[in-house]
Structures are given as structure tokens and as C-alpha cells.
Design a protein around this motif. Structure first.
Motif, mmCIF file in Angstrom:
data_model
loop_
_atom_site.group_PDB
_atom_site.id
_atom_site.type_symbol
_atom_site.label_atom_id
_atom_site.label_comp_id
_atom_site.label_asym_id
_atom_site.label_seq_id
_atom_site.Cartn_x
_atom_site.Cartn_y
_atom_site.Cartn_z
ATOM 1 N N THR A 65 42.482 28.960 39.722
ATOM 2 C CA THR A 65 43.915 28.913 40.018
ATOM 3 C C THR A 65 44.148 28.654 41.500
ATOM 4 O OG1 THR A 65 44.049 30.669 38.396
ATOM 5 C CG2 THR A 65 46.065 30.073 39.515
ATOM 6 N N ASP A 66 43.343 29.309 42.343
ATOM 7 C CA ASP A 66 43.470 29.102 43.785
ATOM 8 C C ASP A 66 43.203 27.643 44.139
ATOM 9 O OD1 ASP A 66 44.059 31.724 44.219
ATOM 10 O OD2 ASP A 66 41.996 32.311 44.677
ATOM 11 N N GLU A 73 49.315 22.152 47.035
ATOM 12 C CA GLU A 73 49.909 22.277 48.365
ATOM 13 C C GLU A 73 49.404 21.201 49.317
ATOM 14 O OE1 GLU A 73 52.330 24.357 49.107
ATOM 15 O OE2 GLU A 73 52.305 25.312 47.141
ATOM 16 N N VAL A 137 34.582 47.667 32.504
ATOM 17 C CA VAL A 137 35.431 46.892 33.404
ATOM 18 C C VAL A 137 35.503 45.470 32.874
ATOM 19 C CG1 VAL A 137 35.712 46.031 35.748
ATOM 20 C CG2 VAL A 137 34.827 48.317 35.382
ATOM 21 N N ALA A 140 41.295 40.898 34.158
ATOM 22 C CA ALA A 140 42.669 41.038 33.681
ATOM 23 C C ALA A 140 43.003 39.873 32.748
ATOM 24 C CB ALA A 140 43.621 41.056 34.877
ATOM 25 N N GLU A 142 45.261 37.940 32.710
ATOM 26 C CA GLU A 142 45.859 36.808 33.406
ATOM 27 C C GLU A 142 44.827 35.760 33.826
ATOM 28 O OE1 GLU A 142 46.651 39.912 33.892
ATOM 29 O OE2 GLU A 142 48.815 40.147 34.180
ATOM 30 N N VAL A 143 43.552 36.156 33.947
ATOM 31 C CA VAL A 143 42.548 35.197 34.395
ATOM 32 C C VAL A 143 41.673 34.774 33.206
ATOM 33 C CG1 VAL A 143 42.521 35.937 36.791
ATOM 34 C CG2 VAL A 143 41.068 37.090 35.169
ATOM 35 N N PRO A 162 39.559 49.425 28.975
ATOM 36 C CA PRO A 162 38.840 49.339 30.259
ATOM 37 C C PRO A 162 39.376 50.335 31.280
ATOM 38 C CG PRO A 162 40.394 47.538 30.047
ATOM 39 C CD PRO A 162 40.435 48.278 28.739
ATOM 40 N N VAL A 163 38.509 50.765 32.207
ATOM 41 C CA VAL A 163 38.964 51.633 33.303
ATOM 42 C C VAL A 163 39.534 50.788 34.437
ATOM 43 C CG1 VAL A 163 37.409 53.545 32.812
ATOM 44 C CG2 VAL A 163 36.639 51.693 34.303
ATOM 45 N N SER A 164 39.263 49.482 34.396
ATOM 46 C CA SER A 164 39.801 48.607 35.432
ATOM 47 C C SER A 164 39.856 47.175 34.916
ATOM 48 C CB SER A 164 38.937 48.683 36.686
ATOM 49 O OG SER A 164 39.520 47.933 37.729
ATOM 50 N N GLU A 165 40.938 46.469 35.289
ATOM 51 C CA GLU A 165 41.079 45.055 34.948
ATOM 52 C C GLU A 165 41.083 44.255 36.236
ATOM 53 O OE1 GLU A 165 43.829 45.612 30.942
ATOM 54 O OE2 GLU A 165 44.754 45.086 32.838
ATOM 55 N N GLU A 166 39.995 43.567 36.499
ATOM 56 C CA GLU A 166 39.820 42.908 37.784
ATOM 57 C C GLU A 166 40.373 41.497 37.762
ATOM 58 O OE1 GLU A 166 38.459 44.582 40.307
ATOM 59 O OE2 GLU A 166 37.905 46.337 39.136
ATOM 60 N N ARG A 167 40.496 40.925 38.968
ATOM 61 C CA ARG A 167 41.067 39.592 39.054
ATOM 62 C C ARG A 167 40.001 38.504 38.928
ATOM 63 N NH1 ARG A 167 42.565 35.717 43.129
ATOM 64 N NH2 ARG A 167 44.579 34.786 42.699
ATOM 65 N N ASP A 171 34.467 40.431 40.903
ATOM 66 C CA ASP A 171 34.872 41.825 41.063
ATOM 67 C C ASP A 171 34.317 42.690 39.930
ATOM 68 O OD1 ASP A 171 36.291 41.367 43.396
ATOM 69 O OD2 ASP A 171 38.130 40.859 42.334
ATOM 70 N N LYS A 175 31.416 45.868 40.291
ATOM 71 C CA LYS A 175 31.554 47.238 39.797
ATOM 72 C C LYS A 175 30.327 47.635 38.963
ATOM 73 C CE LYS A 175 35.911 47.991 41.183
ATOM 74 N NZ LYS A 175 36.077 46.808 42.053
ATOM 75 N N SER B 210 41.464 48.180 39.461
ATOM 76 C CA SER B 210 42.824 47.684 39.251
ATOM 77 C C SER B 210 43.239 47.921 37.809
ATOM 78 C CB SER B 210 42.850 46.190 39.588
ATOM 79 O OG SER B 210 44.015 45.582 39.122
ATOM 80 N N ARG B 216 46.581 50.091 40.160
ATOM 81 C CA ARG B 216 47.099 48.780 40.560
ATOM 82 C C ARG B 216 48.353 48.935 41.420
ATOM 83 N NH1 ARG B 216 47.383 44.928 35.846
ATOM 84 N NH2 ARG B 216 45.134 45.011 36.094
ATOM 85 N N LEU B 224 47.137 39.689 41.595
ATOM 86 C CA LEU B 224 46.839 39.336 40.201
ATOM 87 C C LEU B 224 47.899 38.405 39.644
ATOM 88 C CD1 LEU B 224 45.053 39.786 37.715
ATOM 89 C CD2 LEU B 224 46.505 41.717 37.139
ATOM 90 N N ARG B 226 49.746 36.290 41.075
ATOM 91 C CA ARG B 226 49.680 34.936 41.619
ATOM 92 C C ARG B 226 48.856 34.022 40.718
ATOM 93 N NH1 ARG B 226 47.657 31.605 45.498
ATOM 94 N NH2 ARG B 226 45.593 32.484 45.356
ATOM 95 N N GLU B 227 47.971 34.657 39.954
ATOM 96 C CA GLU B 227 47.108 33.898 39.053
ATOM 97 C C GLU B 227 47.925 33.146 38.000
ATOM 98 O OE1 GLU B 227 43.386 32.658 38.149
ATOM 99 O OE2 GLU B 227 43.733 34.188 39.649
ATOM 100 N N THR B 228 48.972 33.781 37.475
ATOM 101 C CA THR B 228 49.717 33.159 36.384
ATOM 102 C C THR B 228 51.167 32.896 36.723
ATOM 103 O OG1 THR B 228 50.052 35.398 35.556
ATOM 104 C CG2 THR B 228 48.351 34.076 34.485
#
Lengths: 251, 262
Positions: A65-66, A73, A137, A140, A142-143, A162-167, A171, A175, B210, B216, B224, B226-228
Motif C-alpha cells: 500500500t505504501d 504521489e 499474533v 490486521a 486491513e492488510v 489474536p492477542v494482537s493484530e499487526e500492520r 511485525d 513478536k 496492536s 491500539r 493501520l 492508512r492501509e485501507t
């Protein structure tokens, strides 16, 4: 005194920009690739430089995405390779690619656990078992890797807690490597690249949830011909070999 | 009537201000005003904002509890190696936050220096809100120590010496003379610490993880989102900026004019 300030004001922009341009006049081919492709694409870039004298391949890796956002841009780039088709479609829809992107590799999810597998995880069922209390882990939703994790869990009818949802996959892997998490859902190529830092547990359920990796030359490329040649190299025998060694599947 | 500044100073000052303000203007220009309400009131956004305010407030309290004694010791005593100690405790100022997160992980993580001890005590720091507070306190503490130590040195020891000669004990001097004297410095230090905690991101992601409602925070949610959803990320950034400006504004408005020894 006023003259000194004036001189500083004139000189400052020159000093600031002189670092960027690059002194030699050689041709530069700028390649943007998803983080998971860093290893194999470095090899491909080396091979390209070897066969194209005077061409400097500048590889820049990051989240898909980046990368697409950078191209949107106006960042100068010739070739774009992303870790899923969704992000590439954004670039296509914005008219940023030159022609249709082509899939050159695939990737599937695997379970990464710390060396020795301290929590004794054997498969997806353990992760969803509340009695086991496995610290899982994931990425997320979203990714791309998180979306794939949800599809795998959904196909099996299990609910992950999960205990964490990373980007990012990195990441998640971090963990697991540090031992904070008992297990993480990452790509098979990430497990391979991590070496001895983690152990991989194959997930039969994940075989049907395949991530396609597309590559495309970019419409605003400074070197359109070279860009196309690099795309061809990625899709060719050498590219396929390098990618297979890194754990990627063939399209 | 203040003596003012030489006029040539104005140009670089304006340049600096523009350098800071233009990016702010640029992000405000991108805010999707028509959908702003919906974007910032989503459940995920509200959870993130509340968590950020809660954890940042807790971190600021911790910073005050730990930072005031640290600043007092650094400003009012001298011991061998003091310079080195000062540099070391201020290290989080220059340390990349991700490295700070790793350092915390290697200390309080499951396999960290204190991990086993904590485990025996039944304390699980990993992936908890407490981990977020620890990460924020770690990066914010130096801000409080630096501003308070500066304030203590500027205020000088004259009134303290007078109080001591009049028979006040050290604790009384600290409570009745030193702290009231440097209250503005303490307040601005606390505001800086709060602002830094509010914006904390790198150490949190590395150390705490997160998860919505648990770890979070607002910056992590923005990262996060920004991803979507770039619009949502920009909208939330505006919320973060507004909260920070409000806090700084409120704190500086209330600040009493500093009356140093003259």
C-alpha cells in the motif's frame, strides 16, 4: 551581516538538494517491490545490472500500500511489484501502470512458532481452542496477510482470537522471534527468510488461500524499455528459479 | 517594553515557522470535511481515542512521580559520573522509538531480563494496556526531566538556602519552596510528556502490539487505517492534532507568570 544571511539563503537550497541528484550520469532503474520480495529481487537486480552495463537498479521495498501511495504521489519509479492484486488494482485504476500487470509468484500462509515450539502448537485448531490460551499474533484484516488469515480461518469455520493484530508480516514475525507470541500467521516465504529464528508449521487449510504477486512496468517510467526488460526477467526462468528458492509458488 | 530582536532574525524565524506550519496546512487541506463526523466517531476510532487519552494521562502521572525526584537529584546534588547518568537517562530522547520498544521487550518481555521474575509473580506485560503505558512513559519521561531540571537550575538555590537557615527540613523545603517555585516548569514538562505520550507509536507497536480497545492507540490506529482508508487516517490525524493543541493551549493559559529570584 545581512550579506551573510543572504548568502546562507542562497546556498541552503543548493546544499539541501545536492545530496539527492546522484553524481554520475549512468542510467538508473527504480524498482518498487513488496517487503517479502526483498531477497529474491535483490538477486534479480544484481543479475540485471550484470547483463546491462551502466544500469544501476535501485530497489526500494516496503508495504504494498505504501508503494502504491508513493507512485500515486509522483515518486519516480519504473517497475512496481506488489504482494497482492488488490493493491495493484488501485495502481491500474489510477492509470499508473503501463499495460496489464502479470502474476509472477504466489504465496501461502504458514504458522510460525518460536524455536522449540514452547506452546506445543500443532495446527489451526489449537489456536482457536480457548482452553489452550495460545498467544496468537496475526496481521490486521486491513492488510493482505490479515485478509488471508481471515479467509483461512473462515474456510475452516474457526474463530481466531489474536492477542494482537499487526500492520505487517514483519511485525508479526518480530513478536514470534522475540518469544512474546506463541504463534503467528505469516507467509511461508517469511518463515523461510527468518531461518532458525522461527519454526514453520504447514497449514493444509492454507493451500487454497493463495496470494498472487503481480508486477508491472509503470506509465511514468523514465526507462520504459528497461522497465519492460526487468519485468520479463522476473517472469522468466531466472526469476522463477530465484523466487522458488525463496519459497514462493509458481503462478 | 522588551528589547526585541534584531530585524534580520525575522526571516529565518518565519522560514522555520512556515516549515512547521505548511505540512499542518497540507494535512488540514486533505481532511474530508463532509464525512468527518462518521470517520471520527466509528467504534474503532472512539476506542483508539479513549485508550490514547487514558494511557497518556496515566503515563504523565508516572512521569511526574518518577521524573520530579530524578530532576531534583540531577539539579540539586552532585556525585561522580553525574554527567554520564544524565546522558543515559535522557537517551530515550534520541533513541529511535522502535529501538526503545525493543529495549523494553528485552527487559520486560517473556524472555527478557525480568521476564521470568514477572512470570513467577503472575504478571503478564505482553500485549496488555500496561505495556502501552510503559512504552509511553519510557519515551516521555526525559521530556519532563529535562524541562524540570532546567527550571530548577534557573530558579537557583537562594530561597531554599534561606528556608533551610530558618530551620526548614529538606522535605519541607522541597514541598513549600522548591516545587511551588518551579511549578510552571513542572507543568510545561508534564504537558510535553503528555503530548509525547499521545503521539507515541514506534515503541508501542514494537512492545505492546496492536489490538482494538486494548493496545491500539490513536497513532497506531492511524498507521493501520492508512492501509485501507486514507481519508479516515487523515480525519483521525486531525483529531490527534486538535487534542494535542487543546492540551498545550489549556496548560499554557493557566500557567502563572514565572517569578524567579531577582
Amino acid at each position: 551581516m545581512r550579506r551573510a544571511v543572504l548568502a546562507a539563503a542562497v546556498l541552503l537550497p543548493a546544499v539541501l538538494t545536492s545530496g539527492c541528484g546522484g553524481a554520475d550520469d549512468g542510467t538508473v532503474l527504480r524498482v518498487l517491490a513488496a517487503s517479502s520480495l526483498a531477497g529474491p529481487f535483490e538477486q534479480i537486480a544484481e543479475e540485471f545490472e550484470r547483463t546491462h552495463e551502466g544500469v544501476d537498479v535501485q530497489l526500494s521495498t516496503g508495504g504494498s500500500t505504501d508503494l502504491v501511495a508513493q507512485v500515486q504521489e509522483g515518486a519516480p519509479a519504473d517497475v512496481l511489484a506488489t504482494a497482492d492484486t488488490t493493491t495493484m488494482e488501485v495502481a491500474v485504476a489510477d492509470g499508473l501502470t503501463d499495460g496489464e500487470p502479470r502474476t509472477f509468484a504466489t504465496n501461502v500462509l504458514q504458522l510460525a512458532v518460536p524455536p522449540g515450539n514452547p506452546a506445543g502448537v500443532t495446527g489451526l485448531a489449537d489456536l482457536a481452542d480457548p482452553a489452550r490460551d495460545v498467544a496468537l499474533v496475526v496481521c490486521a484484516p486491513e492488510v493482505p496477510c490479515g485478509a488471508a488469515a481471515q479467509r483461512v480461518a473462515g474456510a475452516e469455520g474457526v474463530t481466531l482470537a489474536p492477542v494482537s493484530e499487526e500492520r505487517s508480516v514483519g511485525d508479526v514475525l518480530g513478536k514470534v522471534v522475540s518469544g512474546e507470541a506463541d504463534a503467528g500467521l505469516v507467509y511461508v516465504t517469511d518463515v523461510r527468510a527468518a531461518g532458525d529464528a522461527v519454526e514453520g508449521i504447514e497449514l493444509p487449510e492454507a493451500a487454497d488461500v493463495v496470494n498472487d504477486y503481480p508486477v508491472a512496468a509503470l506509465a511514468d517510467a523514465d526507462e520504459p524499455d528497461l522497465a519492460q526488460e526487468l519485468v520479463d526477467l522476473v517472469l522468466g526462468d531466472l526469476g522463477r528459479q530465484v523466487l522458488r528458492d525463496a519459497g514462493f509458488g509458481a503462478p | 517594553m522588551t528589547p526585541g530582536v534584531p530585524r534580520w532574525l525575522l526571516a529565518p524565524a518565519a522560514l522555520g515557522a512556515a516549515f512547521v506550519l505548511l505540512p499542518l496546512v497540507a494535512i488540514v487541506a486533505r481532511v474530508p470535511w463532509s464525512d468527518l463526523g462518521a470517520l471520527v466517531t466509528s467504534e474503532a476510532s472512539r476506542d483508539a481515542l479513549l485508550l490514547s487519552l487514558r494511557t497518556s494521562a496515566t503515563s504523565t502521572v508516572l512521569c511526574v512521580l518518577l521524573g520530579v525526584p530524578m530532576a531534583a537529584v540531577l539539579a540539586r546534588t552532585s556525585f561522580p559520573g553525574q554527567g554520564v547518568v544524565r546522558s543515559l537517562v535522557l537517551l530515550p530522547l534520541v533513541l529511535p522509538p522502535v529501538v526503545g520498544g525493543l529495549a523494553l521487550l528485552y527487559t520486560f518481555g517473556r524472555r527478557g531480563l525480568l521476564g521470568e521474575t514477572l512470570d513467577v509473580l503472575g504478571v503478564q506485560v505482553a500485549f496488555s494496556t500496561a505495556a502501552v503505558v510503559m512504552a509511553q512513559t519510557f519515551v516521555a519521561l526525559p521530556f519532563l526531566v529535562v524541562s524540570l531540571e532546567g527550571a530548577l537550575r534557573t530558579a537557583g538555590e537562594r530561597y531554599e538556602l534561606v528556608a533551610a537557615t530558618l530551620g526548614a527540613r529538606p522535605t519541607t523545603v522541597l514541598r513549600r519552596v522548591t516545587l511551588p517555585l518551579v511549578l510552571p516548569g513542572l507543568l510545561s514538562g508534564a504537558v510535553l510528556a503528555f503530548a509525547r505520550a499521545l503521539g507515541e507509536f514506534g515503541a508501542t507497536v514494537t512492545f505492546a502490539g496492536s489490538l482494538q480497545g486494548v493496545t491500539r492507540t490513536l497513532p497506531t490506529e492511524i498507521y493501520l487505517l492508512r492501509e485501507t482508508d486514507v481519508d479516515g487516517a487523515v480525519a483521525l490525524s486531525l483529531v490527534l492534532v486538535v487534542v494535542a493543541v487543546l492540551v498545550i493551549g489549556l496548560a499554557t493559559r493557566r500557567r502563572a507568570p514565572l517569578r524567579g529570584p531577582s
